[in-house]
Enzyme design. Structure first.
Site, PDB file in Angstrom:
ATOM      1  N   GLU A 134      -2.804   7.893  -5.775  1.00 11.82           N
ATOM      2  CA  GLU A 134      -3.044   7.072  -6.977  1.00 11.82           C
ATOM      3  C   GLU A 134      -4.237   7.639  -7.738  1.00 11.82           C
ATOM      4  O   GLU A 134      -5.254   7.954  -7.108  1.00 11.82           O
ATOM      5  CB  GLU A 134      -3.313   5.617  -6.584  1.00 11.82           C
TER       6      GLU A 134
ATOM      7  N   ARG B 290       0.837  -1.199   0.000  1.00  8.28           N
ATOM      8  CA  ARG B 290       0.000   0.000   0.000  1.00  8.28           C
ATOM      9  C   ARG B 290       0.870   1.246   0.000  1.00  8.28           C
ATOM     10  O   ARG B 290       1.902   1.297   0.689  1.00  8.28           O
ATOM     11  CB  ARG B 290      -0.881   0.071   1.262  1.00  8.28           C
TER      12      ARG B 290
ATOM     13  N   HIS C  71      -0.272  -0.119  -9.686  1.00 10.36           N
ATOM     14  CA  HIS C  71      -1.076  -0.919  -8.737  1.00 10.36           C
ATOM     15  C   HIS C  71      -1.671  -2.147  -9.445  1.00 10.36           C
ATOM     16  O   HIS C  71      -2.890  -2.332  -9.492  1.00 10.36           O
ATOM     17  CB  HIS C  71      -2.183  -0.062  -8.096  1.00 10.36           C
TER      18      HIS C  71
HETATM   19  C1  MLT Z   1      -5.751  -5.653  -2.979  1.00  6.53           C
HETATM   20  O1  MLT Z   1      -5.808  -5.069  -1.889  1.00  6.53           O
HETATM   21  O2  MLT Z   1      -6.418  -6.670  -3.208  1.00  6.53           O
HETATM   22  C2  MLT Z   1      -4.834  -5.166  -4.041  1.00  6.53           C
HETATM   23  O3  MLT Z   1      -4.187  -4.002  -3.691  1.00  6.53           O
HETATM   24  C3  MLT Z   1      -5.437  -5.126  -5.392  1.00  6.53           C
HETATM   25  C4  MLT Z   1      -6.488  -4.105  -5.634  1.00  6.53           C
HETATM   26  O4  MLT Z   1      -6.730  -3.201  -4.860  1.00  6.53           O
HETATM   27  O5  MLT Z   1      -7.144  -4.202  -6.660  1.00  6.53           O
END
Ligand code: MLT
Length: 337
Positions: free
Chosen positions: A279, A250, A298
């Site tokens: 982001e 993160r 991401h």
């Molecule tokens: C998650 O927390 O599953 C990943 O960061 C992927 C996303 O957010 O799509």
């Protein structure tokens, strides 16, 4: 509608950040109406979710307390198609009696593979070499890298993804260190990993660090200038490999200004991020201009396999709650009555 011998009431389910086609089909064939499409922040605050029994989001849709307060009692479950629930106020949801469920296992392998990809890309200068080739440069000498083998990899957080990264990195000859205040020492031992009680000693012992924890008040800017300066720069096998950071967890866990300064001063030899404090990260962000930085937008869970599993897992979890069943991936179960 009758399904598997039960008479089932159809639910109206909003899917705001997209979902694998098979998962949409699974929900529809189970008798539910699926409404696909983004809902803007203002509409969310104006109670747009009130028309739904369930909502399934990824990371783009933010569900803070104000959105939950603006939503009628009709919403019975919020599904997070992924792992991190930092875009949802799970306490506010619990106060309204709404379980929040996620899909914590589905993307593990994909994030493990991306993390290793970033590590290898940094160490062998793959993004820089590619940029050079496109500019007509054949910089064979300047692109001399180092091996992962024989180096200490520090993992911050030691959940499923970190354990997967550790297993692959061990197979490549790395020694694994970890800092995870919630990890039973026997798990670290079983994984042949050195568990640090203090995150500072992890930094002091590792030339390579990868982040695998949640973002919260405890971990915000856990990677900062002071800790980066503790990294040794020289590996156990006597190679001046420099220091390297990867974050596929993160944004916000790393202080990005400190990261850039560490690249500029040579404290860090490389940094690779899949996640950012803001982001989408602006194209003119100074970090993106540094030669020894490379990034991805991401995409940790963005594989066909992970998205198929995420979609199926979250569809089943949401339907379980709609059917009045307990769901083992309810992240706010401890806060619900
Ligand atoms: C998650 O927390 O599953 C990943 O960061 C992927 C996303 O957010 O799509």
């Amino acid at each position: 509608m009758t399904f598997l011998g039960y008479t089932r009431l159809m639910a109206r389910i909003a899917v705001t950040d997209g979902m694998a086609k098979d998962a949409v089909t699974l929900l529809e064939e189970s008798g539910h109406e699926v409404v696909l499409g983004t809902i803007g922040a203002e509409d969310l605050l104006n109670g747009a979710l009130s028309e739904f029994d369930a909502i399934i989001v990824r990371s783009a849709t933010k569900i803070p307390a104000a959105v939950i307060e603006a939503t009628s009692d009709r919403v019975r479950v919020i599904g997070r198609a992924g792992v991190g629930v930092d875009n949802i106020d799970i306490e506010a949801a619990a106060q309204s009696g709404v379980p929040v469920v996620n899909a914590p296992r589905a993307s593990t392998q994909s994030v493990v593979e991306l993390t290793i990809g970033h590590l290898l890309s940094s160490l062998r200068h793959i993004p820089r070499s590619d940029r050079g080739l496109r500019n007509g440069q054949w910089e064979k000498k300047a692109m001399k890298g180092t091996e992962l083998s024989g180096k200490n990899l520090g993992l911050i957080g030691f959940g499923r993804i970190a354990q997967g990264v550790g297993t692959v990195a061990q197979a490549l000859g790395m020694d694994i260190h970890t800092y995870d205040p919630y990890l039973p020492p026997k798990v670290a031992k079983a994984q042949n990993t050195i568990l640090h009680k203090n995150v500072d000693t992890l930094f002091a012992n590792c030339t390579h660090i990868s982040i695998h924890c949640n973002l919260n008040d405890e971990t915000h800017h856990l990677v900062n200038a002071k800790r980066l300066a503790m990294m040794p720069g020289r590996s156990n096998d006597g190679i001046d490999c420099g220091n390297h950071i990867v974050n596929c967890a993160r944004g916000g866990i790393i202080d990005e200004s400190a990261l850039l300064e560490a690249l500029e001063t040579g404290v860090l030899a490389s940094a690779a991020l899949d996640v950012f404090e803001i982001e989408p990260v602006p194209a003119d962000a100074p970090l993106l201009q540094h030669e020894n930085f490379h990034g991805t937008p991401h995409i940790g869970a963005a594989t066909m396999e992970a998205q198929a599993r995420v979609g199926r897992d979250i569809a089943l979890a949401v339907m379980a709650v709609l059917d009045g069943k307990k769901c083992e991936t309810t992240v706010n179960a401890h806060l619900l009555d």
